[in-house]
Design a protein around this motif. Structure first.
Motif, PDB file in Angstrom:
ATOM      1  N   ARG A 190       0.825  -1.207   0.000  1.00  0.00           N
ATOM      2  CA  ARG A 190       0.000   0.000   0.000  1.00  0.00           C
ATOM      3  C   ARG A 190       0.856   1.253   0.000  1.00  0.00           C
ATOM      4  O   ARG A 190       0.590   2.212  -0.735  1.00  0.00           O
ATOM      5  CB  ARG A 190      -0.912   0.001   1.223  1.00  0.00           C
ATOM      6  CG  ARG A 190      -1.908   1.159   1.256  1.00  0.00           C
ATOM      7  CD  ARG A 190      -2.531   1.309   2.625  1.00  0.00           C
ATOM      8  NE  ARG A 190      -1.564   1.727   3.624  1.00  0.00           N
ATOM      9  CZ  ARG A 190      -1.137   2.991   3.775  1.00  0.00           C
ATOM     10  NH1 ARG A 190      -1.591   3.950   2.963  1.00  0.00           N
ATOM     11  NH2 ARG A 190      -0.258   3.297   4.713  1.00  0.00           N
ATOM     12  N   LEU A 191       1.899   1.255   0.809  1.00  0.00           N
ATOM     13  CA  LEU A 191       2.794   2.403   0.859  1.00  0.00           C
ATOM     14  C   LEU A 191       3.484   2.630  -0.475  1.00  0.00           C
ATOM     15  O   LEU A 191       3.632   3.772  -0.926  1.00  0.00           O
ATOM     16  CB  LEU A 191       3.834   2.206   1.962  1.00  0.00           C
ATOM     17  CG  LEU A 191       3.497   2.770   3.341  1.00  0.00           C
ATOM     18  CD1 LEU A 191       4.564   2.366   4.350  1.00  0.00           C
ATOM     19  CD2 LEU A 191       3.346   4.281   3.290  1.00  0.00           C
ATOM     20  N   SER A 192       3.924   1.556  -1.112  1.00  0.00           N
ATOM     21  CA  SER A 192       4.595   1.687  -2.405  1.00  0.00           C
ATOM     22  C   SER A 192       3.672   2.322  -3.437  1.00  0.00           C
ATOM     23  O   SER A 192       4.067   3.235  -4.167  1.00  0.00           O
ATOM     24  CB  SER A 192       5.072   0.318  -2.905  1.00  0.00           C
ATOM     25  OG  SER A 192       6.138  -0.163  -2.133  1.00  0.00           O
ATOM     26  N   LEU A 193       2.440   1.839  -3.496  1.00  0.00           N
ATOM     27  CA  LEU A 193       1.481   2.395  -4.450  1.00  0.00           C
ATOM     28  C   LEU A 193       1.178   3.859  -4.135  1.00  0.00           C
ATOM     29  O   LEU A 193       1.118   4.705  -5.039  1.00  0.00           O
ATOM     30  CB  LEU A 193       0.190   1.569  -4.422  1.00  0.00           C
ATOM     31  CG  LEU A 193       0.311   0.120  -4.912  1.00  0.00           C
ATOM     32  CD1 LEU A 193      -0.986  -0.633  -4.651  1.00  0.00           C
ATOM     33  CD2 LEU A 193       0.653   0.085  -6.391  1.00  0.00           C
ATOM     34  N   GLY A 194       1.001   4.173  -2.851  1.00  0.00           N
ATOM     35  CA  GLY A 194       0.712   5.548  -2.463  1.00  0.00           C
ATOM     36  C   GLY A 194       1.869   6.491  -2.731  1.00  0.00           C
ATOM     37  O   GLY A 194       1.674   7.605  -3.246  1.00  0.00           O
ATOM     38  N   VAL A 195       3.082   6.057  -2.407  1.00  0.00           N
ATOM     39  CA  VAL A 195       4.254   6.895  -2.625  1.00  0.00           C
ATOM     40  C   VAL A 195       4.472   7.124  -4.115  1.00  0.00           C
ATOM     41  O   VAL A 195       4.751   8.249  -4.557  1.00  0.00           O
ATOM     42  CB  VAL A 195       5.492   6.251  -1.979  1.00  0.00           C
ATOM     43  CG1 VAL A 195       6.781   6.879  -2.505  1.00  0.00           C
ATOM     44  CG2 VAL A 195       5.432   6.386  -0.465  1.00  0.00           C
ATOM     45  N   GLU A 220       5.674  11.535   3.133  1.00  0.00           N
ATOM     46  CA  GLU A 220       5.787  12.630   2.173  1.00  0.00           C
ATOM     47  C   GLU A 220       7.219  12.767   1.671  1.00  0.00           C
ATOM     48  O   GLU A 220       7.456  13.072   0.495  1.00  0.00           O
ATOM     49  CB  GLU A 220       5.330  13.944   2.804  1.00  0.00           C
ATOM     50  CG  GLU A 220       3.842  14.036   3.086  1.00  0.00           C
ATOM     51  CD  GLU A 220       3.412  13.196   4.288  1.00  0.00           C
ATOM     52  OE1 GLU A 220       4.300  12.809   5.087  1.00  0.00           O
ATOM     53  OE2 GLU A 220       2.205  12.938   4.435  1.00  0.00           O
ATOM     54  N   GLY A 221       8.187  12.548   2.575  1.00  0.00           N
ATOM     55  CA  GLY A 221       9.584  12.587   2.164  1.00  0.00           C
ATOM     56  C   GLY A 221       9.923  11.473   1.198  1.00  0.00           C
ATOM     57  O   GLY A 221      10.682  11.676   0.235  1.00  0.00           O
ATOM     58  N   ALA A 222       9.368  10.288   1.430  1.00  0.00           N
ATOM     59  CA  ALA A 222       9.579   9.176   0.496  1.00  0.00           C
ATOM     60  C   ALA A 222       9.005   9.515  -0.875  1.00  0.00           C
ATOM     61  O   ALA A 222       9.617   9.203  -1.912  1.00  0.00           O
ATOM     62  CB  ALA A 222       8.935   7.909   1.048  1.00  0.00           C
ATOM     63  N   ALA A 223       7.844  10.172  -0.901  1.00  0.00           N
ATOM     64  CA  ALA A 223       7.248  10.575  -2.170  1.00  0.00           C
ATOM     65  C   ALA A 223       8.102  11.629  -2.866  1.00  0.00           C
ATOM     66  O   ALA A 223       8.262  11.602  -4.096  1.00  0.00           O
ATOM     67  CB  ALA A 223       5.832  11.107  -1.941  1.00  0.00           C
ATOM     68  N   PHE A 280      14.760   2.796  -4.355  1.00  0.00           N
ATOM     69  CA  PHE A 280      15.334   2.302  -3.101  1.00  0.00           C
ATOM     70  C   PHE A 280      16.330   3.286  -2.485  1.00  0.00           C
ATOM     71  O   PHE A 280      16.146   3.760  -1.366  1.00  0.00           O
ATOM     72  CB  PHE A 280      16.030   0.953  -3.347  1.00  0.00           C
ATOM     73  CG  PHE A 280      16.708   0.390  -2.123  1.00  0.00           C
ATOM     74  CD1 PHE A 280      15.983  -0.302  -1.168  1.00  0.00           C
ATOM     75  CD2 PHE A 280      18.071   0.570  -1.920  1.00  0.00           C
ATOM     76  CE1 PHE A 280      16.597  -0.823  -0.038  1.00  0.00           C
ATOM     77  CE2 PHE A 280      18.696   0.060  -0.795  1.00  0.00           C
ATOM     78  CZ  PHE A 280      17.960  -0.638   0.150  1.00  0.00           C
ATOM     79  N   GLY A 281      17.392   3.593  -3.214  1.00  0.00           N
ATOM     80  CA  GLY A 281      18.508   4.334  -2.632  1.00  0.00           C
ATOM     81  C   GLY A 281      18.139   5.695  -2.091  1.00  0.00           C
ATOM     82  O   GLY A 281      18.480   6.042  -0.949  1.00  0.00           O
ATOM     83  N   ALA A 282      17.430   6.492  -2.897  1.00  0.00           N
ATOM     84  CA  ALA A 282      17.074   7.842  -2.454  1.00  0.00           C
ATOM     85  C   ALA A 282      16.094   7.806  -1.297  1.00  0.00           C
ATOM     86  O   ALA A 282      16.174   8.617  -0.375  1.00  0.00           O
ATOM     87  CB  ALA A 282      16.495   8.639  -3.625  1.00  0.00           C
ATOM     88  N   VAL A 283      15.167   6.842  -1.330  1.00  0.00           N
ATOM     89  CA  VAL A 283      14.148   6.752  -0.281  1.00  0.00           C
ATOM     90  C   VAL A 283      14.774   6.357   1.053  1.00  0.00           C
ATOM     91  O   VAL A 283      14.500   6.971   2.091  1.00  0.00           O
ATOM     92  CB  VAL A 283      13.042   5.763  -0.686  1.00  0.00           C
ATOM     93  CG1 VAL A 283      12.083   5.533   0.482  1.00  0.00           C
ATOM     94  CG2 VAL A 283      12.270   6.276  -1.891  1.00  0.00           C
ATOM     95  N   ILE A 284      15.604   5.337   1.047  1.00  0.00           N
ATOM     96  CA  ILE A 284      16.163   4.867   2.316  1.00  0.00           C
ATOM     97  C   ILE A 284      17.128   5.889   2.910  1.00  0.00           C
ATOM     98  O   ILE A 284      17.279   5.981   4.141  1.00  0.00           O
ATOM     99  CB  ILE A 284      16.859   3.497   2.144  1.00  0.00           C
ATOM    100  CG1 ILE A 284      17.033   2.818   3.509  1.00  0.00           C
ATOM    101  CG2 ILE A 284      18.199   3.644   1.418  1.00  0.00           C
ATOM    102  CD1 ILE A 284      17.517   1.391   3.431  1.00  0.00           C
ATOM    103  N   THR A 285      17.768   6.686   2.055  1.00  0.00           N
ATOM    104  CA  THR A 285      18.699   7.704   2.555  1.00  0.00           C
ATOM    105  C   THR A 285      17.958   8.902   3.134  1.00  0.00           C
ATOM    106  O   THR A 285      18.335   9.419   4.193  1.00  0.00           O
ATOM    107  CB  THR A 285      19.628   8.176   1.426  1.00  0.00           C
ATOM    108  OG1 THR A 285      20.301   7.047   0.862  1.00  0.00           O
ATOM    109  CG2 THR A 285      20.670   9.154   1.955  1.00  0.00           C
ATOM    110  N   PHE A 286      16.894   9.325   2.461  1.00  0.00           N
ATOM    111  CA  PHE A 286      16.180  10.527   2.897  1.00  0.00           C
ATOM    112  C   PHE A 286      15.057  10.218   3.876  1.00  0.00           C
ATOM    113  O   PHE A 286      14.819  10.982   4.824  1.00  0.00           O
ATOM    114  CB  PHE A 286      15.612  11.253   1.678  1.00  0.00           C
ATOM    115  CG  PHE A 286      14.876  12.520   2.011  1.00  0.00           C
ATOM    116  CD1 PHE A 286      15.513  13.565   2.668  1.00  0.00           C
ATOM    117  CD2 PHE A 286      13.543  12.677   1.665  1.00  0.00           C
ATOM    118  CE1 PHE A 286      14.828  14.737   2.977  1.00  0.00           C
ATOM    119  CE2 PHE A 286      12.860  13.839   1.964  1.00  0.00           C
ATOM    120  CZ  PHE A 286      13.504  14.864   2.623  1.00  0.00           C
ATOM    121  N   ALA A 287      14.356   9.111   3.656  1.00  0.00           N
ATOM    122  CA  ALA A 287      13.171   8.817   4.465  1.00  0.00           C
ATOM    123  C   ALA A 287      13.373   7.659   5.422  1.00  0.00           C
ATOM    124  O   ALA A 287      12.484   7.370   6.233  1.00  0.00           O
ATOM    125  CB  ALA A 287      11.973   8.531   3.555  1.00  0.00           C
TER     126      ALA A 287
END
Length: 229
Positions: free
Chosen positions: A11-16, A92-95, A163-170
């Protein structure tokens, strides 16, 4: 069957991914139009900056976002102190991180769509008295719509795998920022998590392939529709 935690990652993946497309679509269309139709000082630099996320490591993009939008960053600090908005380590940061990474994909698709627009039709509309905005809305926008749709769907599919940008920022917070790729990574780091990783990887693969097929289908149908119009 997936567990509630695994469904939450889906759900999070689809929403982001959906939020990232909504955030970046209009700016991407505007930038694509500028790059395709206008010649101005700094055009080459702007083109390079737009496509930078495609050539630098995603972790670098995430780090740059962290430095810029973190609670002590030049943009993140005023957002947090004045408006109480915090992007780092949030959905929101992940998005936002996903939007930055997928932004060039939309720009490239829209720009290709623009390059296939018959400029003679726009000129004919001009001679009939249509102003610049009228020409864009009634002629250019419909003709470039296959590129917009293809870019949006492709960016959505790519956003599902960021993956990379999301895990680093969010970060990788279950229920908050743990999207499918992050959940797969967490499963591989857990003893006995191979089955979970395999299930989530299969879902991720199916969603990505489905998104790409949908982009191709939409582009073809829009092309046929415009050909009959």
């Amino acid at each position: 069957m997936l567990t509630p935690e695994e469904w939450e990652a889906v759900r999070l993946s689809l929403g982001v991914a959906a939020r990232s497309v909504l955030v970046s679509l209009l700016p991407a269309v505007a930038i694509a139009w500028l790059l395709a139709r206008r010649d101005f000082p700094g055009r080459t630099l702007l083109d390079a900056l737009v496509h930078l996320p495609l050539v630098v490591p995603p972790v670098v993009v995430g780090w740059a976002l962290l430095m810029t939008f973190g609670v002590r960053g030049p943009i993140g600090a005023p957002l947090h102190d004045w408006f109480g908005i915090r992007l780092v380590f949030t959905t929101e940061g992940a998005a936002l991180a996903t939007a930055v990474m997928s932004f060039p994909l939309i720009v490239r698709a829209v720009r290709l769509g623009l390059e296939h627009v018959d400029r003679g039709l726009e000129e004919a509309a001009r001679t009939l008295g249509a102003g610049p905005l009228d020409r864009f809305i009634t002629v250019t926008l419909p003709l470039m719509s296959p590129g917009i749709l293809a870019g949006a769907v492709t960016a959505f599919a790519a956003g599902l795998g960021e993956f990379g940008a999301v895990i680093t920022f969010a970060s990788n917070i279950p229920g908050e920022t743990q999207t499918l790729p992050l959940a797969i990574y967490a499963a591989t780091q857990t003893p006995g998590g191979e089955a979970v990783a395999a299930r989530l990887a299969a879902i991720s693969f199916a969603l990505a392939v489905g998104g790409l097929l949908l982009a191709e289908l939409l582009a073809r149908r829009m092309g046929r529709w415009l050909g009959r119009a």
